[in-house]
Write a protein that holds these residues in place. Structure first.
Motif, PDB file in Angstrom:
ATOM      1  N   ARG A 162       0.642  -1.217  -0.299  1.00  0.00           N
ATOM      2  CA  ARG A 162       0.217   0.278   0.240  1.00  0.00           C
ATOM      3  C   ARG A 162       0.561   0.679  -0.226  1.00  0.00           C
ATOM      4  N   LEU A 163       1.827   1.109   0.776  1.00  0.00           N
ATOM      5  CA  LEU A 163       2.584   2.277   1.037  1.00  0.00           C
ATOM      6  C   LEU A 163       4.088   2.289   0.171  1.00  0.00           C
ATOM      7  N   ARG A 164       3.758   1.192  -0.986  1.00  0.00           N
ATOM      8  CA  ARG A 164       5.469   1.662  -1.748  1.00  0.00           C
ATOM      9  C   ARG A 164       5.705   2.717  -1.850  1.00  0.00           C
ATOM     10  N   GLY A 165       6.783   3.541  -1.790  1.00  0.00           N
ATOM     11  CA  GLY A 165       6.815   4.521  -2.978  1.00  0.00           C
ATOM     12  C   GLY A 165       7.541   5.335  -1.585  1.00  0.00           C
ATOM     13  N   ARG A 166       6.049   5.506  -0.661  1.00  0.00           N
ATOM     14  CA  ARG A 166       6.289   6.343   0.256  1.00  0.00           C
ATOM     15  C   ARG A 166       7.346   5.753   1.689  1.00  0.00           C
ATOM     16  N   VAL A 167       7.539   4.662   2.511  1.00  0.00           N
ATOM     17  CA  VAL A 167       7.953   4.183   3.406  1.00  0.00           C
ATOM     18  C   VAL A 167       8.515   2.613   3.165  1.00  0.00           C
ATOM     19  N   GLN A 168       9.893   3.359   3.453  1.00  0.00           N
ATOM     20  CA  GLN A 168      10.901   1.721   3.368  1.00  0.00           C
ATOM     21  C   GLN A 168      10.912   0.808   5.115  1.00  0.00           C
ATOM     22  N   PHE A 169      10.007  -0.110   4.892  1.00  0.00           N
ATOM     23  CA  PHE A 169      10.329  -0.923   6.187  1.00  0.00           C
ATOM     24  C   PHE A 169      12.018  -1.518   6.242  1.00  0.00           C
ATOM     25  N   ARG A 170      12.220  -1.535   7.603  1.00  0.00           N
ATOM     26  CA  ARG A 170      14.042  -2.447   7.917  1.00  0.00           C
ATOM     27  C   ARG A 170      13.037  -3.578   9.445  1.00  0.00           C
ATOM     28  N   ILE A 171      12.744  -4.835   8.742  1.00  0.00           N
ATOM     29  CA  ILE A 171      12.814  -5.422  10.304  1.00  0.00           C
ATOM     30  C   ILE A 171      13.867  -6.214  10.268  1.00  0.00           C
ATOM     31  N   VAL A 172      13.775  -6.007  11.925  1.00  0.00           N
ATOM     32  CA  VAL A 172      15.992  -6.546  12.616  1.00  0.00           C
ATOM     33  C   VAL A 172      15.049  -7.504  13.487  1.00  0.00           C
ATOM     34  N   GLY A 173      15.671  -8.401  12.902  1.00  0.00           N
ATOM     35  CA  GLY A 173      15.281 -10.326  14.244  1.00  0.00           C
ATOM     36  C   GLY A 173      14.808 -11.392  13.630  1.00  0.00           C
ATOM     37  N   ALA A 174      14.776 -12.110  14.398  1.00  0.00           N
ATOM     38  CA  ALA A 174      14.265 -13.413  13.510  1.00  0.00           C
ATOM     39  C   ALA A 174      13.565 -14.491  14.339  1.00  0.00           C
ATOM     40  N   GLY A 175      12.349 -15.247  14.174  1.00  0.00           N
ATOM     41  CA  GLY A 175      11.466 -15.721  14.590  1.00  0.00           C
ATOM     42  C   GLY A 175      11.026 -17.118  14.057  1.00  0.00           C
ATOM     43  N   GLY A 176       9.990 -17.124  14.449  1.00  0.00           N
ATOM     44  CA  GLY A 176       9.244 -18.763  13.936  1.00  0.00           C
ATOM     45  C   GLY A 176       8.394 -18.370  12.742  1.00  0.00           C
ATOM     46  N   ARG A 177       7.834 -16.894  12.654  1.00  0.00           N
ATOM     47  CA  ARG A 177       7.185 -16.596  11.855  1.00  0.00           C
ATOM     48  C   ARG A 177       8.147 -15.029   9.985  1.00  0.00           C
ATOM     49  N   LEU A 178       9.568 -15.891  10.951  1.00  0.00           N
ATOM     50  CA  LEU A 178      10.364 -15.065   9.700  1.00  0.00           C
ATOM     51  C   LEU A 178      10.729 -15.933   8.908  1.00  0.00           C
ATOM     52  N   GLU A 179      10.146 -16.471   8.057  1.00  0.00           N
ATOM     53  CA  GLU A 179       9.673 -17.702   7.101  1.00  0.00           C
ATOM     54  C   GLU A 179       9.070 -16.785   6.323  1.00  0.00           C
ATOM     55  N   ALA A 180       7.802 -17.138   6.918  1.00  0.00           N
ATOM     56  CA  ALA A 180       6.183 -16.149   6.143  1.00  0.00           C
ATOM     57  C   ALA A 180       6.656 -15.680   5.578  1.00  0.00           C
ATOM     58  N   LEU A 181       7.367 -14.483   6.638  1.00  0.00           N
ATOM     59  CA  LEU A 181       7.160 -12.661   6.395  1.00  0.00           C
ATOM     60  C   LEU A 181       8.025 -13.128   4.613  1.00  0.00           C
ATOM     61  N   ARG A 182       9.452 -13.586   5.216  1.00  0.00           N
ATOM     62  CA  ARG A 182       9.903 -13.806   3.622  1.00  0.00           C
ATOM     63  C   ARG A 182       9.508 -14.130   2.923  1.00  0.00           C
ATOM     64  N   GLU A 183       9.281 -15.033   3.296  1.00  0.00           N
ATOM     65  CA  GLU A 183       8.098 -15.645   1.714  1.00  0.00           C
ATOM     66  C   GLU A 183       6.922 -14.389   0.923  1.00  0.00           C
ATOM     67  N   ALA A 184       6.045 -13.798   1.815  1.00  0.00           N
ATOM     68  CA  ALA A 184       5.592 -13.104   1.484  1.00  0.00           C
ATOM     69  C   ALA A 184       6.292 -11.819   1.262  1.00  0.00           C
ATOM     70  N   VAL A 185       7.293 -11.584   0.763  1.00  0.00           N
ATOM     71  CA  VAL A 185       7.846 -10.511   0.721  1.00  0.00           C
ATOM     72  C   VAL A 185       8.890 -10.844  -0.733  1.00  0.00           C
ATOM     73  N   ALA A 186       9.143 -11.987  -1.054  1.00  0.00           N
ATOM     74  CA  ALA A 186       9.493 -12.533  -1.907  1.00  0.00           C
ATOM     75  C   ALA A 186       8.683 -12.658  -2.884  1.00  0.00           C
ATOM     76  N   SER A 187       7.352 -12.619  -2.379  1.00  0.00           N
ATOM     77  CA  SER A 187       6.461 -13.282  -3.734  1.00  0.00           C
ATOM     78  C   SER A 187       5.169 -11.724  -4.052  1.00  0.00           C
ATOM     79  N   GLY A 188       5.142 -11.243  -3.298  1.00  0.00           N
ATOM     80  CA  GLY A 188       5.001  -9.609  -3.566  1.00  0.00           C
ATOM     81  C   GLY A 188       5.842  -8.908  -4.194  1.00  0.00           C
TER      82      GLY A 188
END
Length: 400
Positions: free
Chosen positions: A248-274
């Motif tokens: 939604r905020l592409r071009g307006r916001v740059q997200f930086r997520i620092v960390g790890a955990g059980g849902r990191l791969e789910a987040l990584r896959e969603a970022v890659a697929s999109g």
């Protein structure tokens, strides 16, 4: 004769976690107030909170380390990830080794700081065996959370079993501290005879003097730099909101997520697929690097999944976020939302997992650094831990 305290913490520096920093601050406060009068043994683990960080720092963590009146013993755990079964195996190993080491000594007071209940149960068991006093520091409501994380077929028997353990540990304790007043609604009705103290998380010394540069974001070609630092698990639900927000905020916001955990791969896959080029995923970093990232950020992001149990929670991350003076963009409900409204200026709230509400909340933020000196003074961890140490030492003095 010098009295002896055993402190149990699954995490301890150089591990990175709220429990690690809290345990170290309590040990420091105990040493400061009782130097020469008590000996403190810390039983903990080799760094394991985040696998990549643990591997990089394993050479820094001695198996046995002495620091003044403190002796730290770190036990080695089997390799594990953040799944429930893996964590159970890791804790079983910690329990076995900690019980064996604790049996080598005689302790007057056992202190256990616990997020997932079982460190509290272990502390209760050791105190029971040694006929010592017991101080519990409860940092989460494990039993209630089980109902949110699993289907009823799985969660119901687990809640019954762990509920028995919780009742035994809490009732066995001489003193129980809760890390947030939000937990009182759960614990007080169940344990009406127990007195609860409320020594919260706080602002670490690394953040007490965070530079206030008078920063103000100037809109233009540069996107807004939004930082999240912490665990990436079911509890945070980042995989449910960051991809949609980034789109939604592409071009307006740059997200930086620092960390790890059980849902990191789910987040990584969603970022890659999109194909979301405005989300950067970064492995856990040392405190010095994290401070630099806070300096660079325009906005600090916080989110808790939309679980009923999390309406009692107050994320420890809030304290260091607030100390930076940076704008805070928070998707929380319940006690945390009330705390932010009453205690933290220039912070906006939105309903967890609600994209439209999140975007609207971002628009309401003042994009400038605002000093929060009263908050930093009120919640300085050193002051909170001095008071907590006094409670522990009162138990020591009661021992005949």
């Amino acid at each position: 004769m010098r009295k002896r305290i055993l402190l149990l913490s699954f995490f301890y520096p150089p591990d990175l976690s709220a429990g690690s920093f809290r345990a170290k601050a309590l040990v420091d406060a105990l040493c400061e107030q009782a130097a020469g009068e008590v000996d403190i043994d810390v039983l903990t683990t080799q760094p394991n909170r985040y696998h990549a960080h643990a591997h990089a720092h394993v050479s820094e963590a001695l198996a046995v380390e002495e620091q003044g009146c403190v002796r730290i013993r770190r036990v080695q755990l089997p390799v594990h990830k953040s799944g429930f079964v893996d964590q159970a195996k890791a804790f079983a190993s910690f329990t076995y080794q900690a019980s064996r080491f604790a049996g080598e000594g005689r302790y007057d007071v056992v202190v256990a700081t616990s997020s997932r209940l079982m460190t509290a149960v272990l502390g209760a068991w050791i105190a029971y065996r040694q006929r010592g006093r017991l101080y519990l520091d409860i940092r989460d409501i494990f039993v209630e959370n089980l109902g949110e994380l699993f289907s009823p077929l799985v969660s119901n028997p687990l809640m019954v079993a762990f509920g028995v353990l919780e009742r035994w540990a809490i009732r066995r304790a001489d003193k129980v501290n809760l890390v947030t007043a939000g937990f009182l609604g759960y614990f007080q009705p169940r344990y009406a005879k127990q007195q609860f103290s409320l020594h919260s998380n706080g602002v670490d010394k690394d953040f007490i003097d965070f530079p206030l540069s008078g920063y103000e974001h100037v809109s233009g070609d540069q996107p807004l730099r939004v930082l999240y630092a912490g665990n990436v698990g079911d509890g945070q639900g980042l995989h449910l909101i960051i991809p949609a927000l980034a789109r939604r905020l592409r071009g307006r916001v740059q997200f930086r997520i620092v960390g790890a955990g059980g849902r990191l791969e789910a987040l990584r896959e969603a970022v890659a697929s999109g194909a979301l080029d405005n989300v950067e995923l970064i492995a856990p970093v040392a405190r010095e690097q994290l401070l630099a990232m806070y300096h660079q950020a325009d906005v600090l992001f916080l989110h808790l999944n939309d679980f009923n149990a999390f309406r009692r929670v107050l994320p420890s991350k809030l304290f260091e976020y607030a100390a930076t003076g940076k704008p805070i963009w928070a998707g929380v409900r319940g006690y945390a939302a009330g705390f932010i409204k009453s205690e933290i200026s220039n912070a906006t709230l939105f309903s967890p997992c609600d994209i439209d509400d999140a975007v609207e909340a971002l628009e309401r933020l003042r994009l400038e650094q605002v000093p929060r000196p009263e908050f930093v003074e009120r919640y300085a961890r050193s002051r909170i831990m001095r008071s907590m140490a006094e409670d522990v030492l009162a138990l020591v003095e009661d021992v005949s």
